[in-house]
Design a protein around this motif. Structure first.
Motif, PDB file in Angstrom:
ATOM      1  N   GLY A 106       0.850  -1.180   0.000  1.00 17.43           N
ATOM      2  CA  GLY A 106       0.000   0.000   0.000  1.00 17.43           C
ATOM      3  C   GLY A 106       0.887   1.231   0.000  1.00 17.43           C
ATOM      4  O   GLY A 106       1.985   1.228  -0.563  1.00 17.43           O
ATOM      5  N   THR A 107       0.437   2.292   0.659  1.00 15.89           N
ATOM      6  CA  THR A 107       1.246   3.504   0.806  1.00 15.89           C
ATOM      7  C   THR A 107       1.385   3.802   2.285  1.00 15.89           C
ATOM      8  O   THR A 107       0.388   3.873   3.007  1.00 15.89           O
ATOM      9  CB  THR A 107       0.581   4.704   0.111  1.00 15.89           C
ATOM     10  N   SER A 108       2.616   3.947   2.751  1.00 15.32           N
ATOM     11  CA  SER A 108       2.877   4.207   4.157  1.00 15.32           C
ATOM     12  C   SER A 108       3.932   5.293   4.298  1.00 15.32           C
ATOM     13  O   SER A 108       4.934   5.295   3.580  1.00 15.32           O
ATOM     14  CB  SER A 108       3.359   2.922   4.856  1.00 15.32           C
ATOM     15  N   VAL A 109       3.675   6.230   5.214  1.00 20.04           N
ATOM     16  CA  VAL A 109       4.589   7.348   5.476  1.00 20.04           C
ATOM     17  C   VAL A 109       4.731   7.494   6.984  1.00 20.04           C
ATOM     18  O   VAL A 109       3.750   7.313   7.732  1.00 20.04           O
ATOM     19  CB  VAL A 109       4.054   8.665   4.870  1.00 20.04           C
ATOM     20  N   ALA A 110       5.927   7.801   7.442  1.00 20.73           N
ATOM     21  CA  ALA A 110       6.147   7.980   8.883  1.00 20.73           C
ATOM     22  C   ALA A 110       7.251   9.003   9.124  1.00 20.73           C
ATOM     23  O   ALA A 110       8.101   9.230   8.256  1.00 20.73           O
ATOM     24  CB  ALA A 110       6.509   6.654   9.549  1.00 20.73           C
ATOM     25  N   VAL A 111       7.232   9.585  10.299  1.00 23.27           N
ATOM     26  CA  VAL A 111       8.332  10.409  10.793  1.00 23.27           C
ATOM     27  C   VAL A 111       8.917   9.693  12.005  1.00 23.27           C
ATOM     28  O   VAL A 111       8.185   9.338  12.940  1.00 23.27           O
ATOM     29  CB  VAL A 111       7.863  11.817  11.188  1.00 23.27           C
ATOM     30  N   VAL A 112      10.221   9.452  11.958  1.00 20.21           N
ATOM     31  CA  VAL A 112      10.920   8.694  13.005  1.00 20.21           C
ATOM     32  C   VAL A 112      12.118   9.506  13.467  1.00 20.21           C
ATOM     33  O   VAL A 112      12.854  10.068  12.636  1.00 20.21           O
ATOM     34  CB  VAL A 112      11.388   7.325  12.459  1.00 20.21           C
ATOM     35  N   ASP A 113      12.314   9.589  14.792  1.00 19.04           N
ATOM     36  CA  ASP A 113      13.510  10.296  15.252  1.00 19.04           C
ATOM     37  C   ASP A 113      14.688   9.328  15.292  1.00 19.04           C
ATOM     38  O   ASP A 113      14.519   8.111  15.112  1.00 19.04           O
ATOM     39  CB  ASP A 113      13.278  10.994  16.594  1.00 19.04           C
ATOM     40  N   LEU A 114      15.876   9.851  15.530  1.00 14.65           N
ATOM     41  CA  LEU A 114      17.068   9.023  15.431  1.00 14.65           C
ATOM     42  C   LEU A 114      17.238   8.067  16.604  1.00 14.65           C
ATOM     43  O   LEU A 114      18.139   7.231  16.601  1.00 14.65           O
ATOM     44  CB  LEU A 114      18.308   9.915  15.284  1.00 14.65           C
ATOM     45  N   ARG A 115      16.338   8.146  17.590  1.00 10.78           N
ATOM     46  CA  ARG A 115      16.311   7.135  18.660  1.00 10.78           C
ATOM     47  C   ARG A 115      15.434   5.959  18.265  1.00 10.78           C
ATOM     48  O   ARG A 115      15.362   4.963  18.998  1.00 10.78           O
ATOM     49  CB  ARG A 115      15.785   7.760  19.952  1.00 10.78           C
ATOM     50  N   GLY A 116      14.743   6.088  17.132  1.00  9.71           N
ATOM     51  CA  GLY A 116      13.868   5.025  16.677  1.00  9.71           C
ATOM     52  C   GLY A 116      12.432   5.173  17.122  1.00  9.71           C
ATOM     53  O   GLY A 116      11.632   4.247  16.956  1.00  9.71           O
ATOM     54  N   ASP A 117      12.074   6.311  17.689  1.00  4.39           N
ATOM     55  CA  ASP A 117      10.689   6.550  18.097  1.00  4.39           C
ATOM     56  C   ASP A 117       9.876   7.044  16.908  1.00  4.39           C
ATOM     57  O   ASP A 117      10.301   7.959  16.192  1.00  4.39           O
ATOM     58  CB  ASP A 117      10.627   7.591  19.215  1.00  4.39           C
ATOM     59  N   VAL A 118       8.708   6.442  16.692  1.00  4.39           N
ATOM     60  CA  VAL A 118       7.817   6.857  15.605  1.00  4.39           C
ATOM     61  C   VAL A 118       6.958   8.007  16.101  1.00  4.39           C
ATOM     62  O   VAL A 118       6.116   7.836  16.994  1.00  4.39           O
ATOM     63  CB  VAL A 118       6.938   5.680  15.134  1.00  4.39           C
ATOM     64  N   LEU A 119       7.161   9.191  15.519  1.00  2.00           N
ATOM     65  CA  LEU A 119       6.428  10.380  15.941  1.00  2.00           C
ATOM     66  C   LEU A 119       5.088  10.504  15.232  1.00  2.00           C
ATOM     67  O   LEU A 119       4.164  11.119  15.761  1.00  2.00           O
ATOM     68  CB  LEU A 119       7.272  11.633  15.687  1.00  2.00           C
ATOM     69  N   ALA A 120       4.988   9.943  14.040  1.00  2.00           N
ATOM     70  CA  ALA A 120       3.737   9.979  13.279  1.00  2.00           C
ATOM     71  C   ALA A 120       3.811   8.913  12.192  1.00  2.00           C
ATOM     72  O   ALA A 120       4.884   8.665  11.639  1.00  2.00           O
ATOM     73  CB  ALA A 120       3.508  11.359  12.663  1.00  2.00           C
ATOM     74  N   GLU A 121       2.687   8.285  11.915  1.00  2.00           N
ATOM     75  CA  GLU A 121       2.626   7.302  10.836  1.00  2.00           C
ATOM     76  C   GLU A 121       1.223   7.283  10.252  1.00  2.00           C
ATOM     77  O   GLU A 121       0.232   7.277  10.989  1.00  2.00           O
ATOM     78  CB  GLU A 121       3.013   5.911  11.321  1.00  2.00           C
ATOM     79  N   ARG A 122       1.160   7.285   8.920  1.00  2.00           N
ATOM     80  CA  ARG A 122      -0.111   7.221   8.214  1.00  2.00           C
ATOM     81  C   ARG A 122       0.031   6.209   7.078  1.00  2.00           C
ATOM     82  O   ARG A 122       1.058   6.186   6.376  1.00  2.00           O
ATOM     83  CB  ARG A 122      -0.493   8.579   7.626  1.00  2.00           C
ATOM     84  N   SER A 123      -1.003   5.397   6.874  1.00  2.00           N
ATOM     85  CA  SER A 123      -0.935   4.361   5.839  1.00  2.00           C
ATOM     86  C   SER A 123      -2.301   4.150   5.204  1.00  2.00           C
ATOM     87  O   SER A 123      -3.334   4.445   5.811  1.00  2.00           O
ATOM     88  CB  SER A 123      -0.451   3.029   6.434  1.00  2.00           C
ATOM     89  N   THR A 124      -2.281   3.633   3.991  1.00  3.98           N
ATOM     90  CA  THR A 124      -3.485   3.163   3.330  1.00  3.98           C
ATOM     91  C   THR A 124      -3.167   1.853   2.635  1.00  3.98           C
ATOM     92  O   THR A 124      -2.072   1.682   2.091  1.00  3.98           O
ATOM     93  CB  THR A 124      -4.026   4.192   2.319  1.00  3.98           C
ATOM     94  N   ASP A 125      -4.127   0.921   2.662  1.00  2.00           N
ATOM     95  CA  ASP A 125      -3.931  -0.380   2.019  1.00  2.00           C
ATOM     96  C   ASP A 125      -4.214  -0.341   0.530  1.00  2.00           C
ATOM     97  O   ASP A 125      -3.973  -1.336  -0.163  1.00  2.00           O
ATOM     98  CB  ASP A 125      -4.841  -1.421   2.671  1.00  2.00           C
ATOM     99  N   ASP A 126      -4.724   0.778   0.019  1.00  2.00           N
ATOM    100  CA  ASP A 126      -5.075   0.900  -1.397  1.00  2.00           C
ATOM    101  C   ASP A 126      -3.820   0.729  -2.252  1.00  2.00           C
ATOM    102  O   ASP A 126      -2.850   1.467  -2.108  1.00  2.00           O
ATOM    103  CB  ASP A 126      -5.703   2.269  -1.653  1.00  2.00           C
ATOM    104  N   THR A 127      -3.833  -0.263  -3.135  1.00  2.00           N
ATOM    105  CA  THR A 127      -2.666  -0.533  -3.987  1.00  2.00           C
ATOM    106  C   THR A 127      -2.804   0.099  -5.367  1.00  2.00           C
ATOM    107  O   THR A 127      -1.978  -0.166  -6.245  1.00  2.00           O
ATOM    108  CB  THR A 127      -2.465  -2.042  -4.149  1.00  2.00           C
ATOM    109  N   MET A 128      -3.819   0.950  -5.554  1.00  3.07           N
ATOM    110  CA  MET A 128      -4.065   1.533  -6.875  1.00  3.07           C
ATOM    111  C   MET A 128      -3.902   3.056  -6.904  1.00  3.07           C
ATOM    112  O   MET A 128      -3.862   3.634  -7.980  1.00  3.07           O
ATOM    113  CB  MET A 128      -5.481   1.181  -7.342  1.00  3.07           C
ATOM    114  N   ARG A 129      -3.784   3.693  -5.735  1.00  2.19           N
ATOM    115  CA  ARG A 129      -3.789   5.158  -5.686  1.00  2.19           C
ATOM    116  C   ARG A 129      -2.594   5.694  -4.900  1.00  2.19           C
ATOM    117  O   ARG A 129      -2.729   6.606  -4.083  1.00  2.19           O
ATOM    118  CB  ARG A 129      -5.103   5.656  -5.083  1.00  2.19           C
ATOM    119  N   HIS A 130      -1.416   5.151  -5.173  1.00  2.00           N
ATOM    120  CA  HIS A 130      -0.216   5.604  -4.467  1.00  2.00           C
ATOM    121  C   HIS A 130       0.055   7.083  -4.712  1.00  2.00           C
ATOM    122  O   HIS A 130       0.346   7.835  -3.775  1.00  2.00           O
ATOM    123  CB  HIS A 130       1.005   4.795  -4.918  1.00  2.00           C
TER     124      HIS A 130
END
Length: 211
Positions: free
Chosen positions: A10-34
């Motif tokens: 699908g399409t997945s986007v995230a912001v991660v700090d250098l300690r490995g903490d995920v500050l934000a993540e958004r995803s969609t399973d749609d495989t046709m509208r990247h």
């Protein structure tokens, strides 16, 4: 801070700090509208994390394996965003992110990661375990094969525990990249892993028209 983008499933986007903490993540399973989704997800993640491009250290791109049309959208978006922000582009194999997530969940030893390649095929990567830093060690692949091949008696990795993943988490992709930066490990080659030719071919020129 790392912005991570993956469109191998699908399409997945995230912001991660250098300690490995995920500050934000958004995803969609749609495989046709990247293409339609990726820009909005980037905007949402940066807003939630309270960041702009100037705060980023790098941009992580999932290099696949993945189908041609979808995979290239995420790689292009990551490369262009990195260029515009004046930050390095950090390529990571998408299957490595899946494997990392499994090992973080408690899996030990060998592992076979499998994802949908469409056309009645699957992508696969074999792992022997993790290194001293906790990063997955890929022993073979990525490759593409018919599902029956992975079930055959002659399949070289038939004894490995198998994990079929329907999605790739950009958060896990970013955490792998953050750990690689921290440990000084090299990144993947800046090369998309389509593993097969695209459906579309370049025209050989105009066809002759007969009367």
């Amino acid at each position: 801070m790392l912005l991570a983008i993956d469109t191998s499933a699908g399409t997945s986007v995230a912001v991660v700090d250098l300690r490995g903490d995920v500050l934000a993540e958004r995803s969609t399973d749609d495989t046709m509208r990247h293409a339609e989704a990726v820009g909005l997800l980037i905007e949402d993640c940066l807003r939630e994390a309270g960041l702009d491009a100037r705060a980023l250290t790098g941009v992580v791109g999932g290099m696949g394996p993945g189908p041609f049309t979808g995979l290239r959208v995420g790689i292009a978006a990551a490369r262009v965003f990195a260029l515009g922000a004046g930050r390095p582009f950090l390529p990571v194999i998408s299957h490595d992110a899946i494997a990392w997530g499994r090992y973080q969940a408690g899996h030990t030893g060998g592992l076979l990661v499998v994802t949908d390649a469409r056309r009645r095929e699957v992508y696969w990567s074999a792992y022997s375990g993790t290194d001293a830093a906790g990063l997955p060690e890929r022993s073979d692949g990525p490759g593409v094969a018919k599902p029956d091949v992975l079930l055959g008696e002659q399949w070289a990795h038939g004894g490995l525990p198998r994990f079929d993943a329907a999605a790739v988490s950009a958060g896990e992709l970013g955490r792998v990249a953050a750990l690689r930066l921290f440990e000084g490990h090299p990144f993947a080659a800046d090369e998309a892993l389509y593993l097969r030719s695209p459906d579309v071919t370049i025209s050989a020129g105009p066809k002759r028209v007969s009367r």
